[in-house]
Design a protein around this motif. Structure first.
Motif, mmCIF file in Angstrom:
data_model
loop_
_atom_site.group_PDB
_atom_site.id
_atom_site.type_symbol
_atom_site.label_atom_id
_atom_site.label_comp_id
_atom_site.label_asym_id
_atom_site.label_seq_id
_atom_site.Cartn_x
_atom_site.Cartn_y
_atom_site.Cartn_z
ATOM 1 N N LEU A 112 0.831 -1.200 0.000
ATOM 2 C CA LEU A 112 0.000 0.000 0.000
ATOM 3 C C LEU A 112 0.870 1.256 0.000
ATOM 4 N N ARG A 113 1.948 1.248 0.786
ATOM 5 C CA ARG A 113 2.832 2.411 0.825
ATOM 6 C C ARG A 113 3.536 2.624 -0.520
ATOM 7 N N GLU A 114 3.909 1.537 -1.178
ATOM 8 C CA GLU A 114 4.522 1.669 -2.495
ATOM 9 C C GLU A 114 3.546 2.287 -3.489
ATOM 10 N N GLU A 115 2.292 1.867 -3.420
ATOM 11 C CA GLU A 115 1.277 2.431 -4.313
ATOM 12 C C GLU A 115 1.129 3.933 -4.067
ATOM 13 N N THR B 291 3.385 17.023 1.130
ATOM 14 C CA THR B 291 3.953 15.674 1.188
ATOM 15 C C THR B 291 4.642 15.418 2.527
ATOM 16 N N ASP B 292 5.276 16.464 3.105
ATOM 17 C CA ASP B 292 5.882 16.302 4.430
ATOM 18 C C ASP B 292 4.806 16.004 5.477
ATOM 19 N N ARG B 293 3.696 16.749 5.395
ATOM 20 C CA ARG B 293 2.599 16.536 6.342
ATOM 21 C C ARG B 293 2.038 15.123 6.207
ATOM 22 N N ILE B 294 1.826 14.692 4.976
ATOM 23 C CA ILE B 294 1.278 13.352 4.741
ATOM 24 C C ILE B 294 2.243 12.272 5.227
ATOM 25 N N ALA B 295 3.528 12.484 4.979
ATOM 26 C CA ALA B 295 4.534 11.503 5.401
ATOM 27 C C ALA B 295 4.532 11.329 6.916
ATOM 28 N N ARG B 296 4.423 12.456 7.654
ATOM 29 C CA ARG B 296 4.388 12.360 9.116
ATOM 30 C C ARG B 296 3.139 11.618 9.588
ATOM 31 N N ASP B 297 1.996 11.958 8.988
ATOM 32 C CA ASP B 297 0.742 11.298 9.382
ATOM 33 C C ASP B 297 0.792 9.800 9.073
ATOM 34 N N ASN B 298 1.307 9.474 7.903
ATOM 35 C CA ASN B 298 1.377 8.065 7.515
ATOM 36 C C ASN B 298 2.342 7.282 8.406
ATOM 37 N N THR B 299 3.461 7.904 8.752
ATOM 38 C CA THR B 299 4.417 7.230 9.629
ATOM 39 C C THR B 299 3.794 6.958 10.995
ATOM 40 N N LEU C 21 -2.705 8.368 3.707
ATOM 41 C CA LEU C 21 -2.995 9.389 2.711
ATOM 42 C C LEU C 21 -2.014 9.306 1.554
ATOM 43 N N GLY C 22 -2.507 9.661 0.393
ATOM 44 C CA GLY C 22 -1.672 9.695 -0.800
ATOM 45 C C GLY C 22 -2.123 10.807 -1.722
ATOM 46 N N LEU C 23 -1.398 10.981 -2.818
ATOM 47 C CA LEU C 23 -1.711 12.041 -3.774
ATOM 48 C C LEU C 23 -2.084 11.457 -5.126
ATOM 49 N N THR C 24 -2.957 12.170 -5.804
ATOM 50 C CA THR C 24 -3.324 11.800 -7.159
ATOM 51 C C THR C 24 -3.532 13.085 -7.959
ATOM 52 N N GLU D 124 -7.524 8.815 0.335
ATOM 53 C CA GLU D 124 -7.407 8.018 1.556
ATOM 54 C C GLU D 124 -7.493 6.534 1.212
ATOM 55 N N ARG D 125 -6.646 5.761 1.861
ATOM 56 C CA ARG D 125 -6.693 4.305 1.727
ATOM 57 C C ARG D 125 -6.824 3.702 3.123
ATOM 58 N N ALA D 126 -7.726 2.771 3.270
ATOM 59 C CA ALA D 126 -7.931 2.133 4.580
ATOM 60 C C ALA D 126 -6.642 1.462 5.048
ATOM 61 N N PHE D 127 -6.276 1.726 6.290
ATOM 62 C CA PHE D 127 -5.090 1.126 6.876
ATOM 63 C C PHE D 127 -5.498 -0.125 7.651
ATOM 64 N N PRO D 128 -4.823 -1.260 7.422
ATOM 65 C CA PRO D 128 -5.221 -2.507 8.094
ATOM 66 C C PRO D 128 -4.785 -2.527 9.560
ATOM 67 N N VAL D 129 -5.575 -1.882 10.405
ATOM 68 C CA VAL D 129 -5.272 -1.836 11.842
ATOM 69 C C VAL D 129 -5.397 -3.224 12.454
ATOM 70 N N PHE D 130 -6.456 -3.932 12.055
ATOM 71 C CA PHE D 130 -6.743 -5.227 12.672
ATOM 72 C C PHE D 130 -5.980 -6.334 11.960
#
Length: 535
Positions: free
Chosen positions: A145-148, A191-199, A265-268, A278-284
């Motif tokens: 998902l992160r690669e995508e 992109t910096d903001r998204i990277a921090r949130d995603n991390t 989060l990602g960009l298009t 937004e892409r669902a993150f597999p928490v469970f």
């Protein structure tokens, strides 16, 4: 009648506290032999006393103690010098066992997708293997998902650099980007903001779902998926964390998901404008389910709740791990108890009867669409997948499947006879017996809480936390019947005898249970505790 011998041969250095608890309840006796549905203990005079075994090795001896065909095969294997330690070699016997398990599973589920087998020694190890595999699968899905998303970010950078895309005001406003800056600068900040949130999101530890009352073992990870706080809380900091779902509230699934869900989060780029997706993150990581809870009080999963679990997990792409360690291997009339309620697992764990009562064997089955072949390198067991245990397990399946599945039908018939008796006891003592639950040869009888009894001796039993153990001790002393309460629900006595259980043994259990009810009604707690003789 011979008295039971509970004397120790020497200092109690092995599990001394457990020995003390068993001694208090009158269960600290020595068994010296076993066959069919009978255990023989050593009497005070050194002779053998036959005991009807309704505990059944916590479900391990469905076919009976020391089944003659299994014992004969075991002797032949040992005499032939069958290899136990032949790691990193071909294991045709394990392949045959996996194929036979698949054949039966496909028949019961009505599907033909293969399940790959990972072998272990105990049920808890099989659960550990399942959750480890599920976490590896989750990690690989997150990486993909992160690669995508990174590819989308790279494409947005290229478009802005080429002047073919802009960062619109709605995106700048949504993320509070610095006003007045160029599209390139705005994109860098975004992109910096998204990277921090995603991390922050990807660093969250995995969450597991499990039912209230569930028991999945006592190892480092499996104990965290077990609902009983006495087992779980002392080791809470060691391993995975779970959210426990109430058995009577399937709607809680959506509530838990709403509380715990996450997104990446990602960009298009669409029509020349950069947008955030937004892409669902597999928490469970996984949802662990017992079709019939053993330690939790013989609680049976309903078809309705099973359907809710199946739908929910499909919607959020959460694998279902079905723990069939106690309920499986024919005990409820089918290899998989879950097949009776229409629940299909991404993983199955089987153990106990798989070893025929003598081999330490378990298996984790994982559906092909979930399987990660890299797991075979990072997970292994010194004693698993050996010729002895696999060949014994094949014999167990052969015995279950013989005569068109006569063993499954026998489990249903004997289970119905047992349940009919338990229901008659409940009907005659409704003020004492709360409920009878179970399937096949996995039955439970729950007593009402006796902490409000007018008899101080009965209140003392209830307040000790060992109520069911004292009842089991009386059944052993007075009726030569062996059973135990369920560990996480001590007011529930469990009954998991073998297919060899007889009408006479069921009648003896009935007599014992009726006597227990009589003594509770009379307030004779001292008799149940063994501190006074049986009148």
């Amino acid at each position: 009648m011979d008295t039971l011998n509970s004397a120790a041969d020497g200092p109690e250095l092995a599990e001394p506290y457990l020995r003390e608890v068993l001694g208090m309840a009158g269960l600290a006796v020595e068994y010296v032999r076993a066959e069919a549905n009978t255990l023989f203990l050593r009497g005070a005079d050194g002779g053998e006393i036959p005991i009807a075994d309704f505990a059944g090795g916590y479900g391990s001896v469905l076919l009976g103690h020391n089944h003659p065909e299994i014992n004969r095969l075991a002797g032949e294997l040992l005499d032939a010098g069958t290899p136990v330690h032949a790691q990193f070699s071909r294991h045709p016997y394990a392949n045959r066992l996996a194929a036979e398990l698949n054949r039966i599973v496909h028949r019961e589920l009505g599907v033909d997708e293969p399940y790959f087998a990972i072998f272990a020694n105990t049920g808890a190890e099989a659960v550990e293997a399942a959750v480890k595999h599920a976490e590896m699968d989750r990690g690989m899905r997150i990486a993909a998902l992160r690669e995508e998303l990174e590819r989308g970010t790279d494409a947005a950078r290229a478009a802005v650099a080429a002047g073919t895309a802009t960062v619109p005001g709605r995106v700048r406003g949504r993320f509070g980007l610095t006003a007045g800056q160029s599209d390139a600068a705005a994109l860098d900040e975004l992109t910096d903001r998204i990277a921090r949130d995603n991390t922050a999101q990807t660093e969250r530890p995995p969450l597991f779902l499990s039912l209230e009352g569930g028991f999945h073992g006592k190892l480092g990870t499996s104990v965290q998926l077990t609902h009983n706080e006495a087992y779980r809380v002392p080791f809470r900091s060691l391993a995975a964390q779970a959210r426990f779902v109430p058995r009577d509230r399937p709607e809680a699934l959506k509530e838990i998901h709403a509380e715990e869900r996450g997104v990446l989060l990602g960009l298009t780029v669409t029509d020349g404008q950069v947008d955030v997706v937004e892409r669902a993150f597999p928490v469970f990581c996984a949802f662990l389910v017992e079709p019939v809870q053993g330690e939790g009080g013989i609680q049976v999963l309903t078809a309705e709740f099973a359907a809710e679990i199946q739908r929910f997990c499909a919607e959020i792409d959460c694998p279902v791990v079905i723990d069939e360690i106690q309920s499986g291997m024919g005990r409820t009339g089918t290899l998989l108890a879950s097949s009776q309620v229409g629940l299909r697992g991404d993983y199955y764990t089987l153990a106990k009867t798989l070893g025929g009562g003598i081999a330490k064997a378990s298996v984790m089955l994982v559906r092909r669409d979930r399987y990660r072949r890299e797991f075979e390198i990072v997970h292994s067991s010194t004693f698993a997948k050996d010729s002895f245990s696999c060949t014994i397990a094949l014999k167990v399946l052969e015995l279950l499947e013989a005569d068109g599945g006569a063993a499954y039908r026998r489990a249903e018939e004997r289970g119905e006879a047992l349940r009919t008796m338990l229901e008659s006891v409940r009907a005659d003592h409704p003020a004492l017996v709360k409920e009878v639950r179970g399937k096949g040869l996995m039955q439970g009888l729950e007593f009402h809480d006796q902490s409000g009894s007018p008899a101080a001796s009965v209140r003392g039993l209830a307040e000790s936390g060992l109520f069911g153990y004292f009842l089991a001790g009386h059944l052993l002393r007075a009726y030569r019947v062996r059973t135990f309460p369920t560990a996480s629900a001590v007011n529930t006595l469990r009954f998991e005898p073998s297919l060899r259980v007889s009408d006479e043994e069921i009648a003896r259990l009935e007599a014992g249970l009726r006597d227990v009810c009589r003594l509770l009604e009379e307030g004779a707690g001292e008799v149940l505790s063994g501190s006074a003789p049986t009148p």
